[in-house]
Scaffold this active site. Structure first.
Site, mmCIF file in Angstrom:
data_model
loop_
_atom_site.group_PDB
_atom_site.id
_atom_site.type_symbol
_atom_site.label_atom_id
_atom_site.label_comp_id
_atom_site.label_asym_id
_atom_site.label_seq_id
_atom_site.Cartn_x
_atom_site.Cartn_y
_atom_site.Cartn_z
ATOM 1 N N SER A 160 8.315 34.994 47.922
ATOM 2 C CA SER A 160 7.431 36.133 48.027
ATOM 3 C C SER A 160 6.207 36.059 47.112
ATOM 4 C CB SER A 160 8.204 37.413 47.694
ATOM 5 O OG SER A 160 8.608 37.413 46.338
ATOM 6 N N LYS A 200 1.492 38.753 39.409
ATOM 7 C CA LYS A 200 2.014 39.174 40.711
ATOM 8 C C LYS A 200 2.009 40.706 40.738
ATOM 9 C CE LYS A 200 6.144 38.554 43.653
ATOM 10 N NZ LYS A 200 7.467 37.906 43.771
ATOM 11 N N SER A 226 11.717 32.958 45.145
ATOM 12 C CA SER A 226 10.315 33.388 45.299
ATOM 13 C C SER A 226 9.312 32.807 44.323
ATOM 14 C CB SER A 226 10.227 34.905 45.237
ATOM 15 O OG SER A 226 10.564 35.441 46.479
HETATM 16 N N1 GLN Z 1 13.182 34.700 50.415
HETATM 17 C C1 GLN Z 1 14.177 35.430 49.723
HETATM 18 C C2 GLN Z 1 14.270 36.836 50.276
HETATM 19 O O1 GLN Z 1 13.577 37.129 51.184
HETATM 20 C C3 GLN Z 1 13.926 35.435 48.246
HETATM 21 C C4 GLN Z 1 12.917 36.418 47.824
HETATM 22 C C5 GLN Z 1 12.742 36.462 46.338
HETATM 23 O O2 GLN Z 1 13.156 35.579 45.609
HETATM 24 N N2 GLN Z 1 12.165 37.555 45.883
HETATM 25 O O3 GLN Z 1 15.024 37.632 49.816
#
Ligand code: GLN
Length: 486
Positions: free
Chosen positions: A152, A77, A176
């Site tokens: 994400s 990532k 995410s």
């Molecule tokens: N969807 C969540 C957010 O927008 C989690 C994102 C994540 O785990 N990095 O914060």
């Protein structure tokens, strides 16, 4: 060997001499070149350095090295700092940032001989649930290109689901790894907070951020996780332990589960039973494997999404204050004053969702609002954590849905921030409690893959992987591919 071969199968092929790591890596690069235009799952493809690392792995293997991970291609990532390689975190702010050092996860995987083929697309600074917040454009879900892959870590999930790599790293602050794994029909493990070093992982919310593997099955997740994990003195919240089972897993695979488990079903996670028939099938299968299902309660679940968005945004607002146009990344043209430099660099460098989080985070931390929001959220975080502790006095693991819906259409939720945040309903409680959880494919809804989540007490990753491997040994949801009819 085909594009959906597992890391373990590739490792065996390398051992037998069926192909070299250079050939294997080249085959991966060819597929990525071919598929990336449609999926947009890679921000950077590192063909030259990947082939050089593969050649080195072949050399080591020829000289007798037996490491199972030696020469296996995978992707990172684009949130992990990689020395000499562009590291963007999906942001315009870092669109010109070449990291001067490697994250510990990156150096751990390189030390194990694994070959990074590139850096995957993601929501800007890991803020999002659809990968639509990337400066580098949205990622398409391999099951339906009109739909999002989740976020994400959407680029990693799409790359694994489409057979471009067998494994990719992800990070999970509030879901995410797990949510995109569910939406793309793959396996994703969010480890216990502190298990995997955060050093060199671009910070979003430091009390929640945790890196983990995204793969097509639990065996490969265990292999990658065992390489990623370990104490790191460079991360002050790193847990000082390296369990013996991690090295045993690298050498021999996941040890078989040798006892029936008591699996808890949190009633709060099953109150919206509109499309949970896919979980019923999983429950039946788990019972058939000899496990006992019991109902438990996590009474503070409802507060988890608001608490998460207060705390994660507060931490983000302080973490992202470092991007001021002076030291890292984007700098505005022709600043008129220091203040102008700060303001315009940040105005130009950050996207809309990141600005929204910085604003709310700054607000909840400011004098006069701190007690009402930040402090209160911290207190409720403790209650959420205690709910889990209570439940784990009665059960070994918990079973829950991973995501309330299958993959949604691009642009469907972009104007409805609350609906987007509600996507994290089932994943944020575990994050707030710092617990490990795995998402695995367990069925379909409208032809799209759905995931179930297994949650364990702190440092219970082995149990999660054992149960997931046992389940995958008896079912074939994880073997369904985009293009197969559901
Ligand atoms: N969807 C969540 C957010 O927008 C989690 C994102 C994540 O785990 N990095 O914060």
């Amino acid at each position: 060997m085909n594009e959906f071969s597992s890391l373990r199968e590739m490792s065996a092929g390398l051992d037998r001499g069926d192909f070299s790591s250079v050939e294997l890596t080249q085959a991966h690069l060819d597929r990525i070149q071919q598929a990336n235009a449609a999926l947009n799952c890679f921000i950077t493809i590192n063909a030259d350095s990947a082939l050089a690392a593969a050649a080195q792995a072949d050399d080591q293997r020829a000289r007798g090295s037996k490491s199972p991970t030696l020469g296996l291609p995978f992707a990172h990532k684009d949130i992990f700092c990689t020395q000499g390689v562009l590291t963007t975190a999906g942001s315009k702010m870092l669109s010109n940032f070449v990291a001067p050092y490697d994250a510990t996860v990156v150096s751990n995987m390189a030390a194990a001989g694994m070959v990074s083929v590139g850096k995957t697309n993601m929501d800007e600074f890991a803020m999002g649930s659809s990968n639509e917040n990337s400066f580098f454009g949205p990622v398409s879900n391999p099951w339906d290109h009109e739909r999002v892959p989740g976020g994400s870590s959407g680029g990693s999930a799409a790359a694994v689901a489409a057979g471009l790599v067998a494994g990719a790293t992800g990070t999970d602050t509030g879901g995410s790894i797990r949510q995109p794994a569910a939406l793309c029909g793959i396996t994703g493990l969010k480890p216990t907070y502190g298990r995997v070093s955060r050093y060199g992982m671009i910070a979003f919310a430091s009390s929640l951020d945790q890196a983990g593997p995204m793969t097509r099955d639990a065996e490969d997740a265990a292999l990658m996780f065992s390489v990623m994990a370990g104490f790191d003195p460079k991360d002050s919240t790193s847990a000082e332990r390296r369990d013996a089972w991690l090295d045993a897993t690298i050498a021999n695979g996941i040890a078989a589960l040798d006892r029936p488990l008591t699996i808890g079903l949190p009633s709060e996670y099953f109150s919206d039973n509109s499309n949970l028939s896919y979980i019923d099938i999983a429950k039946t299968e788990l019972q058939r494997l000899g496990h006992k299902l019991v109902e438990v309660s996590l009474p503070h679940t409802q507060a988890a999404v608001p608490v998460y968005y207060v705390l994660a945004s507060a931490e983000a607002s302080t973490n992202l204050s470092r991007y001021d146009g002076v030291r890292f990344g984007h700098r505005c043209n022709d600043p008129q004053s220091l203040q102008d430099l700060y303001e315009r660099s940040r105005e130009e460098g950050f996207g809309e969702e990141v600005k929204r989080r910085i604003l709310t985070g700054t607000y909840t931390l400011s004098v006069g609002y701190f007690d009402a929001y930040y402090l209160k959220a911290q207190k409720i975080r403790r209650l959420i954590s205690e709910d889990f502790q209570q439940a784990f006095t009665k059960v070994d693991v918990l079973l829950a849905p991973t995501s309330p819906t299958p993959a949604f259409k691009k642009n469907q939720l972009t104007d409805d921030h609350v609906a987007m945040y509600q996507q994290d309903l089932y994943t944020v409680p575990t994050s707030l409690a710092g617990l490990p959880a795995i998402s695995l494919p367990c069925g379909f809804c409208d032809g799209l893959p759905m995931g179930m989540q297994l949650i364990a007490p702190a440092f219970g990753e082995e149990l999660l992987l054992q149960l997931a491997a046992q389940y995958q040994g008896q079912t074939d949801w994880h073997l369904r591919r985009p293009g197969d009819s559901a």
